[in-house]
Write an enzyme that holds these catalytic residues in place. Structure first.
Site, PDB file in Angstrom:
ATOM      1  NE  ARG A  52      -3.456   0.093   2.725  1.00 50.33           N
ATOM      2  CZ  ARG A  52      -4.360   0.246   3.699  1.00 50.33           C
ATOM      3  NH1 ARG A  52      -4.701  -0.789   4.455  1.00 50.33           N
ATOM      4  NH2 ARG A  52      -4.904   1.414   3.927  1.00 50.33           N
ATOM      5  CG  ASP A  54       2.994   6.059   2.492  1.00 48.11           C
ATOM      6  OD1 ASP A  54       2.054   5.341   2.881  1.00 48.11           O
ATOM      7  OD2 ASP A  54       4.093   6.129   3.078  1.00 48.11           O
ATOM      8  CE1 TYR A 115       7.749   1.113  -2.456  1.00 48.62           C
ATOM      9  CE2 TYR A 115       8.471  -0.828  -1.239  1.00 48.62           C
ATOM     10  CZ  TYR A 115       7.472   0.048  -1.618  1.00 48.62           C
ATOM     11  OH  TYR A 115       6.185  -0.143  -1.160  1.00 48.62           O
ATOM     12  NE  ARG A 203       8.303   9.437   1.701  1.00 45.69           N
ATOM     13  CZ  ARG A 203       7.202   9.961   2.248  1.00 45.69           C
ATOM     14  NH1 ARG A 203       6.136   9.188   2.426  1.00 45.69           N
ATOM     15  NH2 ARG A 203       7.168  11.217   2.603  1.00 45.69           N
TER      16      ARG A 203
END
Length: 268
Positions: A52, A54, A115, A203
């Site tokens: 999920r 952001d 990622y 992040r």
């Protein structure tokens, strides 16, 4: 019902993340709307996503699954991708659709998520055509320093210092890959892969590594925070737009159900 795996990509700039939210534009929202227009209200059920993302985060390798009535899949399966292309907005695409065993779970059957985070230290900032997926960093970055700092995150750790803690959820994660490269266009790209991530974890890791990469912190500082049991206020979360979900890994088909069962136990 037939379980269908959907491979999805999207530009997250104008989305408030993946998950459906009232009065907000989300990836799951536009996908569910397109499926409803194509198949009818309530025909597609159980939309489940691997990760999920952001608000503002992009994806080139997102995976989700949905259950469709057998007769609908038999009638439309071969043309589903093309039909959805005509119903979805240009910043979200379903790139593939295929039948999978009923034991497949896009979230719990996954073995890893990968990622990439793009950042440029060019004095002029990000190239105009890459401004939506590349962070412009105001200081020169040293790739060797970034990689030296990244090594401290490899393996299984409690990442409480880098996560938004949720009640009854673990912050222990296993990072199998974290490294930086400088691409031909000069941008630095971090690749990070783990079994799963908690909210804002990638992040936060990138934010800490950038502080080491530009010399404001020593190379051992990011990993040194792993001993903490609460989120660290010293870590600046990197902006969302530099982050892209590029791949989700799965075991062989006969292992889908057992992997999902194992993951549920671990997350519990």
């Amino acid at each position: 019902m037939t379980r269908v795996r959907l491979d999805v990509s999207y530009d997250g700039t104008s989305f408030s993340g993946w998950a459906v939210q009232p009065e907000r534009r989300t990836v799951a929202g536009v996908l569910a709307e397109a499926l409803e227009r194509l198949l009818g209200a309530g025909a597609a059920t159980g939309l489940t996503v691997a990760g999920r993302t952001d608000a503002g985060v992009h994806a080139t390798g997102q995976v989700c699954h949905v259950d469709l009535p057998d007769e609908q899949w038999a009638r439309l399966g071969s043309t589903l991708v093309r039909r959805l292309a005509g119903l979805m907005p240009p910043d979200a695409r379903v790139r593939g659709a295929r039948e999978v065993p009923a034991g497949f779970d896009a979230r719990f059957s996954a073995t890893f998520r990968r990622y990439e985070y793009r950042v440029t230290d060019s004095p002029y900032g990000a190239e105009p055509l890459r401004r939506h997926d590349t962070l412009a960093w105001p200081r020169p970055l040293d790739a060797d320093a970034l990689n030296a700092a990244a090594k401290g995150f490899l393996g299984e750790h409690d990442f409480a210092a880098y996560c938004k803690r949720k009640e009854n959820a673990t912050t222990i994660r296993a990072i199998s890959r974290l490294d930086w490269r400088r691409d031909p266009d000069g941008a630095l790209v971090a690749t990070v892969q783990a079994d799963a991530f908690c909210q804002a974890m990638v992040r936060s890791l990138v934010g800490a590594l950038l502080a080491a990469g530009d010399g404001r912190r020593p190379a051992d500082w990011p990993a040194g925070l792993l001993g903490r049991r609460e989120r660290s206020s010293e870590v600046t979360v990197a902006p969302a737009h530099g982050l892209t979900l590029v791949a989700v890994g799965y075991p062989e088909a006969e292992e889908y159900a057992s992997r999902a069962e194992l993951t549920r136990r671990l997350r519990g």
